[in-house]
Write an enzyme that holds these catalytic residues in place. Structure first.
Site, PDB file in Angstrom:
ATOM      1  N   ASP A   1       3.345   0.801   3.817  1.00  0.00           N
ATOM      2  CA  ASP A   1       2.722   0.433   5.082  1.00  0.00           C
ATOM      3  C   ASP A   1       3.008  -1.052   5.305  1.00  0.00           C
ATOM      4  OD1 ASP A   1       1.083  -0.246   7.199  1.00  0.00           O
ATOM      5  OD2 ASP A   1      -0.616   0.942   6.512  1.00  0.00           O
TER       6      ASP A   1
ATOM      7  N   ASP B   1       0.840  -1.187   0.000  1.00  0.00           N
ATOM      8  CA  ASP B   1       0.000   0.000   0.000  1.00  0.00           C
ATOM      9  C   ASP B   1       0.881   1.245   0.000  1.00  0.00           C
ATOM     10  OD1 ASP B   1      -2.644   1.345   0.349  1.00  0.00           O
ATOM     11  OD2 ASP B   1      -1.710   2.011   2.207  1.00  0.00           O
TER      12      ASP B   1
ATOM     13  N   ASP C   1       0.422   5.393  -0.019  1.00  0.00           N
ATOM     14  CA  ASP C   1      -0.555   6.462   0.143  1.00  0.00           C
ATOM     15  C   ASP C   1       0.096   7.810  -0.138  1.00  0.00           C
ATOM     16  OD1 ASP C   1      -2.955   7.653   0.664  1.00  0.00           O
ATOM     17  OD2 ASP C   1      -3.269   6.621   2.564  1.00  0.00           O
TER      18      ASP C   1
END
Length: 380
Positions: free
Chosen positions: A277, A98, A100
């Site tokens: 993450d 992930d 972001d």
């Protein structure tokens, strides 16, 4: 019926009109996946669902629970609807990363809105004067999303070039980030610790720098030495140093070598390593958004990024499956409301007609009610 209830019904009709187009990309072996969703009707988060094939899933989301968010498990199970998790019979999990966009400098600021007080704050208050928590509205530009994509592309290169994975895909999350999924059969049975080691490698966390990049003294200066043939992380650092024009020719034991300083190495590592993450990557039961589903934090759809240069030219409106105009009634005065870098002005109680993409964003953030969708079309 209250304006809020009417708005919710209109929103349900919009979401269902989209899913009637059957836009979802089914994951392999859906009958072995846990399905989860957050429903519009009661805002409940429903897990441990299972469907033998896609027709049953469409029947469920078009007649029973309208999904604000729709997920499937990265894991395959013998019995995906069983509870607790240990009873499902884990068969393996895809490898998920992930990235972001709010981690970049200048991309994490937000406004905070207290609807009942009709107040907008630059700094988050402890609570609203009327009670309750303020709504958070990201001050996020589309350039921040593009920066996250650049890191996702970098990550895919690491996974394929350094680690040899073949089935690696990038997906836009439908809001502000990207997911990178590895579906090679070889990753399915990796345990959490093995996934942590992969996460450490791509992010350069827990790196034994002196072992991987030993230094040698050249004229009172410690420098890192590279040979012509390098692999893995050392290859990437060397290539980045070449692009930066900082590789210097030196001689070590009567042999010509290429070197960079220790300070330059630190800069190169920040450039070639990817912050992720780690909790997501280590989680064997992680849920992924259905490709083609709506992310109802924004109203945008989840898509695979197969053509990076084309995606880089997109704006957020290109990722909306809706077009036309929608009329809304704002619930707050908000001059200069940011929507991925664009700005619109809201005046409390004053009906206004917006582009469908902007109207849905405002409604889904809780800043307005829907009241007219006559010109709305589903374009994909």
């Amino acid at each position: 019926m209250s304006l809020r209830d009417q708005s919710s019904i209109v929103l349900r009709n919009i979401i269902r009109s989209y899913y009637k187009k059957r836009p979802l990309q089914p994951p392999p072996e859906i009958h072995k996946r846990e399905i989860a969703l957050e429903s519009l009707e009661d805002r409940a988060y429903l897990r441990h669902l299972s469907f033998p094939y896609m027709d049953r899933l469409y029947e469920y989301i078009l007649s029973k629970k309208t999904p604000l968010h729709l997920y499937y498990s990265s894991a395959l199970y013998e019995n995906p609807s069983a509870q607790p998790m240990e009873a499902k019979g884990w068969l393996g999990s895809e490898l998920i990363f992930d990235i972001d966009s709010d981690k970049y400098q200048g991309c994490s600021e937000s406004y905070y809105v207290c609807i009942k007080d009709n107040q907008v704050y630059d700094v988050k208050p402890d609570s609203c004067k009327s009670g309750g928590k303020p709504l958070e509205i990201p001050l996020l530009s589309w350039d921040c999303v593009r920066r996250a994509l650049e890191d996702a592309v970098k990550l895919k290169d690491i996974l394929t070039s350094d680690l040899g994975f073949k089935d690696v895909k990038i997906f836009f999350s439908g809001n502000r980030g990207f997911h990178v999924r590895v579906s090679d059969e070889s990753v399915l049975t990796l345990n959490s610790e093995e996934r942590r080691l992969i996460a450490d490698y791509v992010s350069c966390e827990n790196l034994d720098q002196e072992r991987v990049f030993p230094t040698y003294r050249f004229k009172r200066e410690e420098r890192v030495v590279f040979s012509n043939a390098e692999y893995g992380l050392r290859r990437r650092v060397k290539l980045e140093a070449e692009k930066a024009g900082i590789l210097r020719k030196d001689r070590l034991r009567n042999e010509e070598v290429l070197t960079i300083s220790v300070d330059e190495l630190s800069l190169m590592l920040r450039s070639v390593c990817v912050s992720i993450d780690k909790v997501v990557t280590m989680d064997l039961s992680r849920l992924s958004r259905f490709v083609g589903s709506l992310n109802c934090k924004s109203g945008l759809k989840i898509v695979e990024v197969s053509d990076v240069s084309k995606f880089m030219d997109f704006t957020y409106k290109d990722l909306s499956p809706f077009k036309g105009k929608i009329s809304v009634t704002p619930l707050v005065d908000f001059p200069g409301l940011p929507i991925y870098g664009s700005r619109i002005d809201l005046r409390k109680g004053v009906k206004m007609e917006l582009d469908a993409e902007d109207a849905l964003y405002v409604v889904l953030k809780g800043l307005a009610h829907l009241y007219n969708i006559k010109s709305l079309e589903v374009k994909a």
